[in-house]
Structure formats: C-alpha cells, structure tokens
Write an enzyme that holds these catalytic residues in place. Sequence first.
Site, PDB file in Angstrom:
ATOM      1  CG  HIS A  88      -0.194   0.086   2.543  1.00 25.93           C
ATOM      2  ND1 HIS A  88       0.112  -1.020   3.299  1.00 25.93           N
ATOM      3  CD2 HIS A  88       0.298   1.146   3.235  1.00 25.93           C
ATOM      4  CE1 HIS A  88       0.751  -0.645   4.395  1.00 25.93           C
ATOM      5  NE2 HIS A  88       0.890   0.664   4.383  1.00 25.93           N
ATOM      6  CG  HIS A 142      -3.942   0.394   4.610  1.00 29.82           C
ATOM      7  ND1 HIS A 142      -3.511  -0.767   5.164  1.00 29.82           N
ATOM      8  CD2 HIS A 142      -2.949   1.286   4.801  1.00 29.82           C
ATOM      9  CE1 HIS A 142      -2.311  -0.585   5.680  1.00 29.82           C
ATOM     10  NE2 HIS A 142      -1.936   0.639   5.466  1.00 29.82           N
ATOM     11  CG  HIS A 200       4.406   4.798   4.509  1.00 28.99           C
ATOM     12  ND1 HIS A 200       3.619   5.489   5.407  1.00 28.99           N
ATOM     13  CD2 HIS A 200       3.795   3.601   4.339  1.00 28.99           C
ATOM     14  CE1 HIS A 200       2.596   4.731   5.766  1.00 28.99           C
ATOM     15  NE2 HIS A 200       2.656   3.580   5.135  1.00 28.99           N
ATOM     16  CG  HIS A 260       0.197   0.881  12.260  1.00 33.13           C
ATOM     17  ND1 HIS A 260       0.812   2.078  12.453  1.00 33.13           N
ATOM     18  CD2 HIS A 260       0.741   0.356  11.138  1.00 33.13           C
ATOM     19  CE1 HIS A 260       1.698   2.276  11.486  1.00 33.13           C
ATOM     20  NE2 HIS A 260       1.675   1.248  10.676  1.00 33.13           N
ATOM     21  CE1 TYR A 272       5.110   3.922   8.134  1.00 37.38           C
ATOM     22  CE2 TYR A 272       4.901   3.773  10.517  1.00 37.38           C
ATOM     23  CZ  TYR A 272       4.319   3.798   9.261  1.00 37.38           C
ATOM     24  OH  TYR A 272       2.966   3.696   9.133  1.00 37.38           O
ATOM     25  CD  GLU A 325       3.886   0.568   7.301  1.00 36.73           C
ATOM     26  OE1 GLU A 325       3.237   0.929   6.299  1.00 36.73           O
ATOM     27  OE2 GLU A 325       3.379   0.432   8.415  1.00 36.73           O
TER      28      GLU A 325
HETATM   29 FE   LIG Z   1       1.555   1.938   5.919  1.00 36.42          FE
END
Ligand SMILES: [Fe+2]
Length: 314
Positions: A150, A206, A220, A252, A261, A271
């Site tokens: 993503h 996502h 990112h 997260h 990251y 990431e």
């Molecule tokens: Fe991400």
Amino acid sequence: MGVMRIGHASLKVMDIDAAVDHYETVIGMKTTHRGKDGSAFLKCWDEWDKYSVVLTPSDRAGLNHIAYKVERDSDLDVLEKRIRDWGLGVEPVPADGLQFCGRSLKMTLPSGHQMYLYAQKELVGKDVGTTNPDPWPDDIRGAGAHWLDHCLLMAEVNPAKGVNRVAETTKFLMETMDFHLSEQIMGGLGNSVQLASWLFRTTTPHDIAFAPAPVAGLHHIAFFLDDWSSVKHAADVMAKKKVRIDVAPTRHGITRGETTYFFDPSGNRNETFAGLGYLAQPDMPVITWTEEELGRGIFYHTGQLNEAFLKVYT
Ligand SMILES: [Fe+2]
C-alpha cells in the site's frame, strides 16, 4: 470488476545506484529492467508482474506516480466514464505509455497525486513458480518482502481555507473506483472533519491511505512481510546495513498492522508491514479514531507520534 490492488509506485531518487542497492538488499527486491535513462524496475519474489517499484534518477526525492491494476481491460472504459462524470480530467494513455503495460488511464487525484489505472503488465512469474512451489525461494535477501502492499499519501487539509483534499480524494475513490473506507481519523469541531482515511479494494484494511499535510506528497510505500518475527528480522537487516530507521518495530492501532518505518537513501519513507490486520469486507462498519487518540491509532504501544512522523515526507 474494477481495481484489484496497487500495481506499482514510481519514485524519484537522487542516487540511483544507492537506491537500487537499498531496494535489492534491504527490501529484498530484484531488478527486472534498467532503462536507458538509468531508471530501474524492481519486483518482490512473491509478485508475478514485471515490477512494483520504479526508481527514476532525479535531483530530489518524491513520488512520480502511483498505479493500480484493474481486473479487465474493459474496466478501463467503465472507469474512464465514471471519472469523467465525477468531474475529474482523465487521459487515455496508449500501450507502453506505462512501460511494459497495456493501455492505461492517467489522472491527477484531487489530492494532487498522479495516478494510473492499467489492466495488463508483462508477466514474469513468482520466483517459486507455479508447479509444486516451495514456500520461499533459496536466494531470498534482506527483508525478503512478499509484495508492495500500500501507500500513504499526504494531502492538503486546511479547514480555515475550507480545503480538505483528504475527504475529497476519499470521496472520489469511493464513488468512482468502489474503494471501501475501513478506517478514518475524525477531528476538528465535534470531530466532524475527516483528517485521514484508509481505503481498500483487496481484503486487507488498506491499499491506499491519506493523511493531512500543508502540501501534497508521499508519506511512505509499504512492503508486506509474514509476521512479527519477519518485522524484527527486517529491522535487524536495516540496523546491519545502517539504514535510517524512523520508527522501530511496533504495532498500529489503525489496521492493527505490525510495522517498522525507515528511509531509502534519498529520504523516501518505506515501511515493512506484517499481518492481515483483519478481514476487510465491503459491508464492514467503518472504524473511526478521534483526534485525541491519534497517537494510539498510529503507534498503539506508546501512543506517541515522533516529531518527524507527520512533518517529514517527500
Ligand atoms: Fe503503511
């Protein structure tokens, strides 16, 4: 029909050799083509199309464009009409306009980012093949990332000026390309302003996300790993190779992903991301995080954003 997944990200890099070395030995990608202009096309071992990252020599870092793959060539006709009807300009691009791809559609999202849609890209195959495959190839390197997963893009949000490109782009992607909203951060007066959004077309939380910023940019691109131990191993690789880590392994709240990251040599943020998170489905109720809990949404354990996290991007 419609958008299947992120197809590739094209990035500007300032030192092409250092960038290729980073994406090959830290992320674990392989170069599948070098252009006459020095550009490099790379894929992960578990991807089957010719490339998911393009690196182009430049005097600055940042995003050239993102591209998403649709299921059928005819989807491009349907989507072109929907995008035009929505009121956004869209340009048909002939085959090979995107290298090694069939015809595509090119547009500038309300957020200001350039996006392509395409249905066909040269097939290379996974490194483990398709006949009685092993679970991973012998020549795995670095983090051994499975695939480009993503991207998170920064879009202008300025309530004083009445500008909210996060909300506008979210609406555009949902109304034209049937992206589904999995999570959002709401803030401002009575938590009425959509400050960030996470959108999906696959079954993961996502495939694209947007966060607020003064000007558009790339936050990112993320690469998928198996699990928490793979995230730790990838961070070990980064430490050994003196990669600049932005946020050490953590989890997260938003998407539940396990994450590290870090930066490529030009300063583009990467990431490494593990975990399905949860099974994302079109009928799943949208998850909302309020601005007060933003820190925990991003970094669940500490609940603290580091100073650079929302301010540094390319
Ligand atoms: Fe991400």
